[in-house]
Motif scaffolding. Sequence first.
Motif, short mmCIF file in Angstrom:
data_model
loop_
_atom_site.label_atom_id
_atom_site.label_comp_id
_atom_site.label_asym_id
_atom_site.label_seq_id
_atom_site.Cartn_x
_atom_site.Cartn_y
_atom_site.Cartn_z
N ALA A 127 0.83 -1.21 0.00
CA ALA A 127 0.00 0.00 0.00
C ALA A 127 0.86 1.25 0.00
N ILE A 128 1.95 1.23 0.78
CA ILE A 128 2.87 2.37 0.81
C ILE A 128 3.56 2.51 -0.55
N ALA A 129 4.03 1.40 -1.11
CA ALA A 129 4.71 1.45 -2.41
C ALA A 129 3.78 1.95 -3.50
N HIS A 130 2.51 1.57 -3.43
CA HIS A 130 1.54 2.00 -4.43
C HIS A 130 1.30 3.51 -4.35
N ALA A 131 1.25 4.02 -3.10
CA ALA A 131 1.00 5.45 -2.91
C ALA A 131 2.24 6.29 -3.14
N ARG A 132 3.42 5.72 -2.88
CA ARG A 132 4.68 6.46 -2.99
C ARG A 132 5.71 5.64 -3.76
N PRO A 133 5.61 5.61 -5.08
CA PRO A 133 6.57 4.83 -5.88
C PRO A 133 8.00 5.35 -5.79
N ASP A 134 8.22 6.53 -5.19
CA ASP A 134 9.57 7.07 -5.07
C ASP A 134 10.36 6.46 -3.92
N VAL A 135 9.69 5.76 -3.00
CA VAL A 135 10.38 5.27 -1.81
C VAL A 135 10.92 3.86 -2.03
N SER A 136 11.89 3.50 -1.19
CA SER A 136 12.48 2.17 -1.20
C SER A 136 11.94 1.39 -0.01
N ILE A 137 11.41 0.21 -0.27
CA ILE A 137 10.73 -0.53 0.79
C ILE A 137 11.31 -1.93 0.93
N THR A 138 11.62 -2.29 2.17
CA THR A 138 12.02 -3.64 2.52
C THR A 138 10.96 -4.21 3.45
N ALA A 139 10.56 -5.45 3.20
CA ALA A 139 9.55 -6.10 4.03
C ALA A 139 10.07 -7.47 4.45
N LEU A 140 9.97 -7.77 5.74
CA LEU A 140 10.48 -9.05 6.21
C LEU A 140 9.39 -9.84 6.91
N ASP A 141 9.60 -11.16 6.93
CA ASP A 141 8.72 -12.06 7.67
C ASP A 141 9.50 -13.33 7.94
N ALA A 142 9.17 -14.01 9.02
CA ALA A 142 9.83 -15.26 9.35
C ALA A 142 9.24 -16.44 8.58
N SER A 143 8.05 -16.23 8.01
CA SER A 143 7.34 -17.29 7.32
C SER A 143 7.61 -17.26 5.82
N THR A 144 8.15 -18.35 5.29
CA THR A 144 8.37 -18.45 3.85
C THR A 144 7.05 -18.44 3.10
N ALA A 145 6.04 -19.13 3.64
CA ALA A 145 4.73 -19.17 2.99
C ALA A 145 4.11 -17.78 2.91
N ALA A 146 4.25 -17.01 3.98
CA ALA A 146 3.72 -15.65 3.98
C ALA A 146 4.43 -14.79 2.95
N LEU A 147 5.74 -14.93 2.85
CA LEU A 147 6.49 -14.14 1.88
C LEU A 147 6.10 -14.48 0.45
N GLN A 148 5.73 -15.72 0.21
CA GLN A 148 5.27 -16.10 -1.13
C GLN A 148 3.96 -15.40 -1.47
N VAL A 149 3.07 -15.29 -0.49
CA VAL A 149 1.82 -14.56 -0.70
C VAL A 149 2.11 -13.08 -0.94
N ALA A 150 3.01 -12.52 -0.13
CA ALA A 150 3.37 -11.11 -0.26
C ALA A 150 3.97 -10.81 -1.63
N GLN A 151 4.82 -11.71 -2.12
CA GLN A 151 5.43 -11.50 -3.43
C GLN A 151 4.37 -11.53 -4.52
N ARG A 152 3.41 -12.44 -4.41
CA ARG A 152 2.30 -12.48 -5.38
C ARG A 152 1.54 -11.16 -5.39
N ASN A 153 1.31 -10.62 -4.20
CA ASN A 153 0.59 -9.35 -4.12
C ASN A 153 1.40 -8.20 -4.69
N ALA A 154 2.70 -8.21 -4.45
CA ALA A 154 3.56 -7.16 -5.00
C ALA A 154 3.55 -7.22 -6.52
#
Length: 275
Positions: A127-154
């Motif tokens: 949501a932040i990246a969509h509103a502000r494409p100028d910023v650099s964003i790092t997102a972390l999670d301990a769950s590999t499965a969650a990160l796979q969902v997040a990557q699909r959404n990105a």
Amino acid sequence: MSSFSISPGTTLGAVLKTPPIEPLEARILLGHALQLSRVQLITQSERSLTADEANVVSSLFQRRLNGEPIAYIVGEREFYGLPFYTTPDVLIPRPETELLVELTLERLPQGGRVLDMGTGSGAIAIAIAHARPDVSITALDASTAALQVAQRNATRHGARVSFVRSNWFESLPPERFDVIVSNPPYIVQNDPHLAQGDLRFEPADALTDHADGLSALRTIIRGAPDYLAPGAWLLMEHGYDQAPAVRDLLAKDGFHAVQSWQDLAGIERASGGHR
């Protein structure tokens, strides 16, 4: 619980007239099953269900009657005006968490850097990246499965987000951020709400810290100074009654301008401060 079924030949209008679940939920599930919009459900109210359609709709209604969240049944939930893929591997995005997005956007300089800790579906970061494409964003999670969902959404939203598998700060490379934002697990262990409603189906490790509800928040607060740029902000969501405790933790760890912000329900839902 007895099984529920809809007979072939039943019209869409009849399905929606006396549904076994909430009318809004019935419209969502019926529209999802038939790939029809809300307007189409109205204009095609006299359309009769085929046998296959009746079986599919009956199955979806039964899942909801069994308590399964709508977001998991249809596979997505809207957050900050964007649809997000949602699976049982991630928390269901909630409207109150949009407050963290607003607070972050207000504090981000041009070309700023954001760290989203415990990203889950990626809702906050994307949501932040969509509103502000100028910023650099790092997102972390301990769950590999969650990160796979997040990557699909990105990918779905063309959001530029760097994902890192890390248990909080443990595997995060050295970097300084202008805002660190997090919606960590903050429900106290054995809280009765964990066995009620949608929470029964959501990943427990994303809901509770299996302790006093503050352990993840303490970890973030203690580790954040090593990753915050001068004057940068730490912003965190917490429980409805945890604001005083979180403000105290922030103040004791040397944060300034410590404060809490209310969600639309008037509940102190987020707290933060800067270094």
